[in-house]
Design a protein around this motif. Structure first.
Motif, PDB file in Angstrom:
ATOM      1  N   ASN A 124       0.709  -1.226  -0.027  1.00  0.00           N
ATOM      2  CA  ASN A 124       0.117   0.034  -0.110  1.00  0.00           C
ATOM      3  C   ASN A 124       0.839   1.440   0.057  1.00  0.00           C
ATOM      4  OD1 ASN A 124      -2.628  -0.940  -0.086  1.00  0.00           O
ATOM      5  ND2 ASN A 124      -2.670  -1.325   2.158  1.00  0.00           N
ATOM      6  N   GLU A 128       0.880   3.915  -3.010  1.00  0.00           N
ATOM      7  CA  GLU A 128       0.633   5.476  -2.453  1.00  0.00           C
ATOM      8  C   GLU A 128       1.592   6.217  -3.112  1.00  0.00           C
ATOM      9  OE1 GLU A 128      -2.293   6.800  -1.393  1.00  0.00           O
ATOM     10  OE2 GLU A 128      -2.927   4.879  -2.151  1.00  0.00           O
ATOM     11  N   ASN A 290       0.348   5.231   5.834  1.00  0.00           N
ATOM     12  CA  ASN A 290      -0.215   4.959   4.311  1.00  0.00           C
ATOM     13  C   ASN A 290      -1.186   6.000   4.150  1.00  0.00           C
ATOM     14  OD1 ASN A 290      -1.340   3.373   2.080  1.00  0.00           O
ATOM     15  ND2 ASN A 290      -3.087   3.233   3.353  1.00  0.00           N
ATOM     16  N   GLU A 291      -2.279   6.216   4.876  1.00  0.00           N
ATOM     17  CA  GLU A 291      -3.165   7.193   4.614  1.00  0.00           C
ATOM     18  C   GLU A 291      -2.558   8.581   4.647  1.00  0.00           C
ATOM     19  OE1 GLU A 291      -6.523   6.812   7.230  1.00  0.00           O
ATOM     20  OE2 GLU A 291      -6.829   9.110   7.141  1.00  0.00           O
ATOM     21  N   SER A 294      -1.376  10.549   0.873  1.00  0.00           N
ATOM     22  CA  SER A 294      -2.072  11.116   0.044  1.00  0.00           C
ATOM     23  C   SER A 294      -3.345  11.963   0.352  1.00  0.00           C
ATOM     24  CB  SER A 294      -2.234  10.469  -1.405  1.00  0.00           C
ATOM     25  OG  SER A 294      -2.921   9.056  -0.912  1.00  0.00           O
ATOM     26  N   TYR A 342     -10.416   3.328   8.924  1.00  0.00           N
ATOM     27  CA  TYR A 342      -9.938   4.078   7.753  1.00  0.00           C
ATOM     28  C   TYR A 342     -11.108   4.887   7.591  1.00  0.00           C
ATOM     29  CZ  TYR A 342      -8.579   5.422   2.998  1.00  0.00           C
ATOM     30  OH  TYR A 342      -8.146   5.945   2.109  1.00  0.00           O
TER      31      TYR A 342
HETATM   32  C1  LIG Z   1      -3.883   3.487   1.864  1.00  0.00           C
HETATM   33  O1  LIG Z   1      -4.194   4.522   1.522  1.00  0.00           O
HETATM   34  C2  LIG Z   1      -4.991   4.668   0.467  1.00  0.00           C
HETATM   35  C3  LIG Z   1      -5.148   6.180   0.035  1.00  0.00           C
HETATM   36  O2  LIG Z   1      -5.494   6.952   1.149  1.00  0.00           O
HETATM   37  C4  LIG Z   1      -6.057   4.072   0.535  1.00  0.00           C
HETATM   38  O3  LIG Z   1      -6.942   4.217  -0.704  1.00  0.00           O
HETATM   39  C5  LIG Z   1      -5.972   2.608   0.842  1.00  0.00           C
HETATM   40  O4  LIG Z   1      -7.344   1.990   1.257  1.00  0.00           O
HETATM   41  C6  LIG Z   1      -5.349   2.727   2.316  1.00  0.00           C
HETATM   42  N1  LIG Z   1      -5.025   1.218   2.467  1.00  0.00           N
HETATM   43  C7  LIG Z   1      -5.134   0.955   3.843  1.00  0.00           C
HETATM   44  C8  LIG Z   1      -4.939  -0.528   4.012  1.00  0.00           C
HETATM   45  O5  LIG Z   1      -5.628   1.381   4.533  1.00  0.00           O
END
Ligand SMILES: *[C@@H]1O[C@H](CO)[C@@H](O)[C@H](O)[C@H]1NC(C)=O
Ligand SMILES: *[C@@H]1O[C@H](CO)[C@@H](O)[C@H](O)[C@H]1NC(C)=O
Ligand SMILES: *[C@@H]1O[C@H](CO)[C@@H](O)[C@H](O)[C@H]1NC(C)=O
Ligand SMILES: *[C@@H]1O[C@H](CO)[C@@H](O)[C@H](O)[C@H]1NC(C)=O
Ligand SMILES: *[C@@H]1O[C@H](CO)[C@@H](O)[C@H](O)[C@H]1NC(C)=O
Length: 351
Positions: A124, A128, A290-291, A294, A342
């Motif tokens: 991820n 990203e 990860n979040e 972006s 998330y």
């Molecule tokens: C990682 O971040 C991206 C963009 O914010 C998102 O689309 C994706 O679901 C995220 N993955 C996880 C496992 O949180």
């Protein structure tokens, strides 16, 4: 080696006992008895298998300490679906890469114990980055070593793996002229790998991000600073704590240390038996990171003396961002709340 092993284990048992006393006021019960965290810990692997980390049963000899290698793979916008293996050349030879772009920054990412570069969070973060930026993203797969179910060997091998990462980076520096930033990112034992990479690298690393850096055998017992990830390992070291005091660093070891939701288990949204709460909390640091790459909504964090003081509303100024867009001048301990799933980021929670 056998001497160090004995010392390590005895000291470890002594210190972790003290650790539980601190963790005990967290909002979940230690159901596993007094020996939990002292003699053993549960660990939840990537495929949700529960295994026992037993500190009292070490292998009788050091065979198996190194029975694998670290492998490097380059991903760029030109080869997202066609990963290029990077091989450390013999002697003084240059690296010969088809896709490495000498004018772009380098991001190096690695995993922890019983994991590999194919773990979801790592892919991820890699993806990203390439969506947002034209970087040279290098993943380090040391799963041959990390898969050893006896935690002690992968833990001690982080030094070797870190040396290999440093060697690769040194070769790239020598082979390709250019101005670019070097940023290393590792989760758990992978954060310890990156600490060593920073220490052994010929060029000063610009930034190391530790995602809940592994605590057993690094912070407990407390190793000297050159045996664990510390702020001395790079120009800027940022640490995100999410299972502090159990799997992850409890204390601050970076230039900037972030404690989302106190940094300890239970992280919001982590449910189930104790071992699931801890495993889930440990992984949260990766999800936050990860979040942060972006997301339009940032993780705004505030400098404060303690979580308690933050919760009492004493710290509402001088905020900074947690995660990828962190300000490199940030110094000290930062606190924030997140949502329990998330998207985790709340933006500025005091607005
Ligand atoms: C990682 O971040 C991206 C963009 O914010 C998102 O689309 C994706 O679901 C995220 N993955 C996880 C496992 O949180
Ligand atoms: C899950 O991981 C464990 C530990 O690496 C391994 O022994 C087991 O076979 C794996 N199970 C599955 C279903 O992949
Ligand atoms: C850990 O190993 C010791 C020594 O082999 C054994 O006595 C003990 O039962 C083990 N503990 C767990 C939780 O597996
Ligand atoms: C680099 O690799 C390519 C493809 O494998 C090869 O054709 C070329 O000769 C190599 N260049 C050098 C300088 O080794
Ligand atoms: C390297 O990256 C730069 C942008 O940083 C881009 O302008 C250039 O086209 C890239 N070179 C190659 C060969 O892809």
């Amino acid at each position: 080696m056998s001497f160090r092993k004995r010392v390590t284990v005895n000291v470890f048992c002594f210190f972790v006992l003290a650790a539980w006393a601190v963790v005990a006021d967290d909002p979940y019960e230690n159901e596993y008895g007094d020996e939990y965290g002292v003699e053993w810990l549960y660990f939840v692997t990537d495929n949700a298998t529960r295994i026992v980390m037993n500190f009292s049963s070490l292998p009788a000899d050091t065979r198996g300490l190194l029975f694998g290698e670290a492998y490097f793979t380059l991903y760029t916008r030109q080869n997202r679906d066609n990963p290029e293996p990077l091989i450390i050349p013999e002697g003084d030879a240059n690296i010969n890469s088809t896709y490495f772009n000498a004018s772009n920054d380098i991001k190096v990412i690695t995993h922890g114990w019983i994991s590999s570069e194919s773990t979801t969070w790592l892919q991820n973060i890699r993806d990203e980055y390439l969506v947002k930026y034209d970087y040279n993203v290098i993943t380090v797969d040391w799963s041959e070593i990390a898969r050893n179910p006896s935690y002690v060997w992968p833990a001690l091998s982080t030094r070797y793996v870190g040396k290999r990462v440093a060697k690769l980076l040194d070769s790239l520096e020598k082979s390709y002229q250019g101005q670019r930033k070097l940023h290393l990112i590792g989760h758990s034992l992978g954060a310890q790998v990156m600490g060593y990479a920073g220490m052994f690298s010929g060029r000063r690393i610009d930034r190391i991000t530790g995602l809940d850096p592994a605590r057993p055998l690094f912070e407990f017992p407390e190793m000297p600073a050159n045996f664990r990830l510390e702020k001395s390992d790079a120009e800027f070291v940022d640490i995100i704590h999410s299972c502090a005091g159990v799997y992850g660093y409890r204390n601050s070891h970076g230039h900037a240390d972030f404690y989302p939701n106190s940094g300890r288990p239970r992280q919001p949204g982590c449910e189930g038996p104790q071992y699931m709460i801890e495993g889930c909390s440990h992984g949260r640091s990766c999800e936050f990171y990860n979040e942060s790459i972006s997301s339009d909504v940032p993780f705004i964090a505030y400098p404060c003396d303690s979580w308690k003081s933050f919760q009492n509303g004493n710290c509402k100024t001088d905020s900074t961002k947690m995660g990828d867009p962190v300000c490199l001048n940030s110094r000290g301990d930062y606190y924030l709340h997140t949502h329990n799933t998330y998207k985790y980021a709340m933006g500025d929670e005091f607005e």
